[in-house]
Design an enzyme around this catalytic site. Structure first.
Site, PDB file in Angstrom:
ATOM      1  N   HIS A 117       0.843  -1.095   0.065  1.00 16.32           N
ATOM      2  CA  HIS A 117      -0.074   0.127  -0.005  1.00 16.32           C
ATOM      3  C   HIS A 117       0.686   1.209   0.049  1.00 16.32           C
ATOM      4  CE1 HIS A 117      -3.001  -3.039   1.413  1.00 16.32           C
ATOM      5  NE2 HIS A 117      -3.752  -2.243   0.572  1.00 16.32           N
ATOM      6  N   ILE A 118       1.707   1.284   1.108  1.00 14.56           N
ATOM      7  CA  ILE A 118       2.619   2.596   0.963  1.00 14.56           C
ATOM      8  C   ILE A 118       3.545   2.498  -0.065  1.00 14.56           C
ATOM      9  CG2 ILE A 118       4.449   3.738   2.796  1.00 14.56           C
ATOM     10  CD1 ILE A 118       2.873   2.438   4.921  1.00 14.56           C
ATOM     11  N   ASP A 159       9.675  -6.877  -4.392  1.00  8.55           N
ATOM     12  CA  ASP A 159       8.745  -7.341  -3.609  1.00  8.55           C
ATOM     13  C   ASP A 159       8.881  -8.945  -3.709  1.00  8.55           C
ATOM     14  OD1 ASP A 159       5.773  -5.942  -2.339  1.00  8.55           O
ATOM     15  OD2 ASP A 159       6.156  -8.127  -2.516  1.00  8.55           O
ATOM     16  N   ASP A 208      12.370   6.364  10.959  1.00  5.39           N
ATOM     17  CA  ASP A 208      11.409   6.781  11.574  1.00  5.39           C
ATOM     18  C   ASP A 208      11.118   5.763  13.009  1.00  5.39           C
ATOM     19  OD1 ASP A 208       9.119   8.617  12.463  1.00  5.39           O
ATOM     20  OD2 ASP A 208       7.839   7.007  11.165  1.00  5.39           O
ATOM     21  N   ALA A 227      10.840   3.799   7.376  1.00  2.00           N
ATOM     22  CA  ALA A 227       9.723   4.094   7.932  1.00  2.00           C
ATOM     23  C   ALA A 227       8.818   2.974   7.988  1.00  2.00           C
ATOM     24  CB  ALA A 227       9.076   5.432   7.147  1.00  2.00           C
ATOM     25  N   GLU A 269      11.810   0.978  20.892  1.00  2.00           N
ATOM     26  CA  GLU A 269      11.102   2.597  20.802  1.00  2.00           C
ATOM     27  C   GLU A 269      10.508   2.829  22.417  1.00  2.00           C
ATOM     28  OE1 GLU A 269       8.348   3.098  17.782  1.00  2.00           O
ATOM     29  OE2 GLU A 269      10.022   2.539  16.062  1.00  2.00           O
ATOM     30  N   HIS A 281       8.620   8.007  15.025  1.00  2.00           N
ATOM     31  CA  HIS A 281       7.663   6.729  14.544  1.00  2.00           C
ATOM     32  C   HIS A 281       6.356   7.747  14.325  1.00  2.00           C
ATOM     33  CE1 HIS A 281       6.193   2.631  14.591  1.00  2.00           C
ATOM     34  NE2 HIS A 281       5.426   3.187  13.794  1.00  2.00           N
ATOM     35  N   GLY A 300       5.476   8.659  11.003  1.00  2.00           N
ATOM     36  CA  GLY A 300       5.065   8.515   9.626  1.00  2.00           C
ATOM     37  C   GLY A 300       3.689   8.364   9.531  1.00  2.00           C
ATOM     38  N   GLY A 301       2.905   7.918  10.370  1.00  2.00           N
ATOM     39  CA  GLY A 301       1.491   7.604   9.930  1.00  2.00           C
ATOM     40  C   GLY A 301       0.699   8.652  10.812  1.00  2.00           C
TER      41      GLY A 301
HETATM   42  P1  NAI Z   1       1.668  -3.774   3.005  1.00  2.00           P
HETATM   43  O1  NAI Z   1       1.086  -5.217   3.573  1.00  2.00           O
HETATM   44  O2  NAI Z   1       0.582  -3.116   2.020  1.00  2.00           O
HETATM   45  O3  NAI Z   1       2.958  -3.762   2.098  1.00  2.00           O
HETATM   46  C1  NAI Z   1       4.173  -4.762   2.489  1.00  2.00           C
HETATM   47  C2  NAI Z   1       4.642  -5.233   1.235  1.00  2.00           C
HETATM   48  O4  NAI Z   1       5.710  -5.792   1.621  1.00  2.00           O
HETATM   49  C3  NAI Z   1       3.921  -6.324   0.502  1.00  2.00           C
HETATM   50  O5  NAI Z   1       3.638  -6.337  -0.913  1.00  2.00           O
HETATM   51  C4  NAI Z   1       4.863  -7.525   0.646  1.00  2.00           C
HETATM   52  O6  NAI Z   1       4.578  -8.597  -0.228  1.00  2.00           O
HETATM   53  C5  NAI Z   1       5.999  -7.016   0.768  1.00  2.00           C
HETATM   54  N1  NAI Z   1       7.065  -8.025   1.408  1.00  2.00           N
HETATM   55  C6  NAI Z   1       7.062  -8.623   2.430  1.00  2.00           C
HETATM   56  N2  NAI Z   1       8.128  -9.403   2.832  1.00  2.00           N
HETATM   57  C7  NAI Z   1       8.913  -8.926   1.982  1.00  2.00           C
HETATM   58  C8  NAI Z   1      10.453  -9.235   1.716  1.00  2.00           C
HETATM   59  N3  NAI Z   1      11.114 -10.100   2.451  1.00  2.00           N
HETATM   60  N4  NAI Z   1      10.838  -8.657   0.750  1.00  2.00           N
HETATM   61  C9  NAI Z   1      10.241  -7.826  -0.175  1.00  2.00           C
HETATM   62  N5  NAI Z   1       9.019  -7.298   0.030  1.00  2.00           N
HETATM   63  C10 NAI Z   1       8.238  -8.180   0.994  1.00  2.00           C
HETATM   64  O7  NAI Z   1       2.053  -2.789   4.076  1.00  2.00           O
HETATM   65  P2  NAI Z   1       1.996  -1.155   4.222  1.00  2.00           P
HETATM   66  O8  NAI Z   1       0.830  -0.965   4.560  1.00  2.00           O
HETATM   67  O9  NAI Z   1       2.544  -0.661   2.821  1.00  2.00           O
HETATM   68  O10 NAI Z   1       3.209  -0.805   5.110  1.00  2.00           O
HETATM   69  C11 NAI Z   1       4.515  -1.228   5.049  1.00  2.00           C
HETATM   70  C12 NAI Z   1       5.271  -1.020   6.485  1.00  2.00           C
HETATM   71  O11 NAI Z   1       5.048   0.373   6.914  1.00  2.00           O
HETATM   72  C13 NAI Z   1       4.786  -1.902   7.535  1.00  2.00           C
HETATM   73  O12 NAI Z   1       5.834  -2.320   8.254  1.00  2.00           O
HETATM   74  C14 NAI Z   1       3.895  -0.779   8.482  1.00  2.00           C
HETATM   75  O13 NAI Z   1       4.074  -1.654   9.725  1.00  2.00           O
HETATM   76  C15 NAI Z   1       4.811   0.339   8.239  1.00  2.00           C
HETATM   77  N6  NAI Z   1       4.039   1.506   8.801  1.00  2.00           N
HETATM   78  C16 NAI Z   1       4.796   2.229   9.462  1.00  2.00           C
HETATM   79  C17 NAI Z   1       4.145   3.615   9.833  1.00  2.00           C
HETATM   80  C18 NAI Z   1       4.593   4.580  10.333  1.00  2.00           C
HETATM   81  O14 NAI Z   1       4.188   5.388  11.249  1.00  2.00           O
HETATM   82  N7  NAI Z   1       6.095   4.849  10.273  1.00  2.00           N
HETATM   83  C19 NAI Z   1       2.474   3.747   9.630  1.00  2.00           C
HETATM   84  C20 NAI Z   1       1.981   2.854   8.913  1.00  2.00           C
HETATM   85  C21 NAI Z   1       2.767   1.784   8.344  1.00  2.00           C
END
Ligand code: NAI
Length: 416
Positions: free
Chosen positions: A168-169, A188, A271, A245, A276, A299, A301-302
């Protein structure tokens, strides 16, 4: 947490008067407005409740809304015969005993995507900041130094952004980055549809070797733990930048600090950290503090007001849909069922222990009462079965009562 047990058979959940919603931890008003528009009675508290306070209040609650600081464990769930669903108005759900909730027939909903855009925008800002060493220039001017330099500052147009984790991100970020004239590569583990002109790489190695900026957007799993360490940093261009992030476990922080000190990595924006602080009053120490061209954020980011409003709406929408139709799509601990309501029928929602013969027993009740089934959908997991059944209106009540009396029953209610 105590061991979750199955509750004993019951009578159908009765909802007399308006449905009661208890919202804790200052959940955004967007949620309250949606519940009020449905005619639900909403009680809102600013803070979290301690386990014993929650146990004392939960008995009459139909829908509970929490954020990250209220623990919903077995003792509270065991005291909540009327509880239909829990909404975690945040991303994580480890504050809820999900297995217990499942065994009590209580789906738990969260908001995994409401802050996607906020993270993507922060990363866009950081790409420009790193490229222009803005963190350092800002600090210098604040402390009375005037260093007007162009050396080492670059435009981002035409540079390559490597996105690790195109979910998503990552995918949203790629679209934004292209609008600034960047080339976008992504890596990915799943096959993903490339948006815009972005291009997948076959390996992480290829992405690291081809990118001016590497940004991480993977979940915290075994496969992503320290996925960026000394070897991976060494593969990046000299002077390339790293942004994390995602989750703190993904980067080996001492290795990153070394690569920054040696000048091989030109800067980093971080981030998230392996450890933490729990609260804003706790201190924080990292090997990255004080290094040149390193942006450190707590932290956030969101963390935007838009994301909070969007979380309020997303979780309230799931909860209202579940209350009104039994839809469990997106629940993190429950079999997923979503079927359209059929006019002029009553819908029975039944959660039962997943043991052989339950559907046979239920269908015998239906047939003994001469009831006509308009639709029936069953979805199961290893503990429970979730049955959604649409019947003629006049027979729904006796059928629900008989189903609730079965030894295997956990929770039954009628949606009318
Ligand atoms: P998502 O689930 O939509 O996307 C994650 C992607 O990573 C998926 O496409 C998955 O196939 C891929 N993936 C998984 N293992 C992998 C690997 N070993 N190598 C390559 N790709 C791999 O998740 P989303 O919503 O995009 O979030 C991503 C990250 O951001 C999560 O860790 C989430 O916790 C973090 N996050 C951080 C925030 C902040 O405040 N800094 C706020 C929101 C999310």
């Amino acid at each position: 947490m105590s061991t979750p047990t199955f509750p004993s058979p019951s009578t159908p959940v009765s909802i007399e008067g308006p449905l009661k919603v208890l919202l804790l931890e200052n959940i955004h008003s967007s949620a309250e407005e949606m519940f009020a528009a449905e005619g639900f009675s909403v009680e809102k508290l600013k803070g979290a409740l301690k386990p014993e306070e929650l146990e004392a209040r939960i008995q009459s609650v139909h829908v509970l809304g929490i954020r990250s600081k209220t623990n919903v464990w077995e003792p509270a769930l065991a005291k909540a015969p009327n509880l239909l669903a829990v909404g975690a108005f945040c991303i994580g759900t480890n504050q809820v005993d999900l297995t217990s909730a499942n065994k009590h027939g209580v789906p738990v909903f969260n908001a995994p995507f409401s802050n996607t855009r906020s993270v993507a925008e922060l990363v866009i800002a950081e790409i420009v900041m790193l490229s222009r060493q803005l963190g350092d220039r800002n600090r210098e001017v604040h402390t009375g130094q005037w260093r007007k330099v162009a050396v080492g500052s670059h435009e981002v147009r035409g540079k390559t952004l490597g996105i690790v984790g195109y979910g998503h991100i990552g995918s949203q970020l790629g679209v934004l980055a292209e609008s600034m004239g960047m080339r976008v590569l992504f890596y990915d583990v799943m096959t993903k549809l490339p948006l815009g002109n972005s291009r997948p790489t076959a390996t992480l190695k290829e992405l690291l070797e081809s990118s001016d900026f590497v940004t991480l957007h993977v979940p915290a799993t075994q496969s992503t733990e320290k996925m960026i360490g000394a070897a991976e940093l060494a593969r990046m261009h000299k002077g390339a930048y790293l942004i994390n992030a995602s989750r703190g476990t993904v980067v080996d922080i001492p290795a990153l600090a070394e690569a920054l000190k040696s000048g091989h990595i030109g800067g980093a924006a971080v981030d998230v950290y392996p450890e933490e602080p729990e609260t804003n009053s706790d201190g924080f120490i990292s090997a990255l503090q004080g290094l040149p061209n390193v942006i450190l954020t707590p932290h956030i980011g969101g963390s935007t007001e838009e994301a909070q409003a969007s979380i309020g709406k997303e979780v309230a929408t799931s909860l209202i849909k579940f209350v009104r139709s039994g839809a469990t799509t997106g629940a993190v601990n429950f079999p997923q069922v979503e079927t359209p309501l059929i006019p002029r029928t009553h819908r029975i929602l039944n959660v039962h222990r997943n043991t052989p013969g339950v559907l046979r027993d239920i269908n015998r009740i239906v047939s003994d009462l001469n009831a006509n089934i308009h639709a029936q959908v069953l979805s199961t997991d290893s503990n429970i079965g979730y049955l959604v059944m649409d019947l003629d209106q006049d027979v729904a009540k006796p059928v629900a009562q008989a189903i609730a009396g079965l030894q295997t029953d956990i929770k039954t209610r009628i949606v009318s």
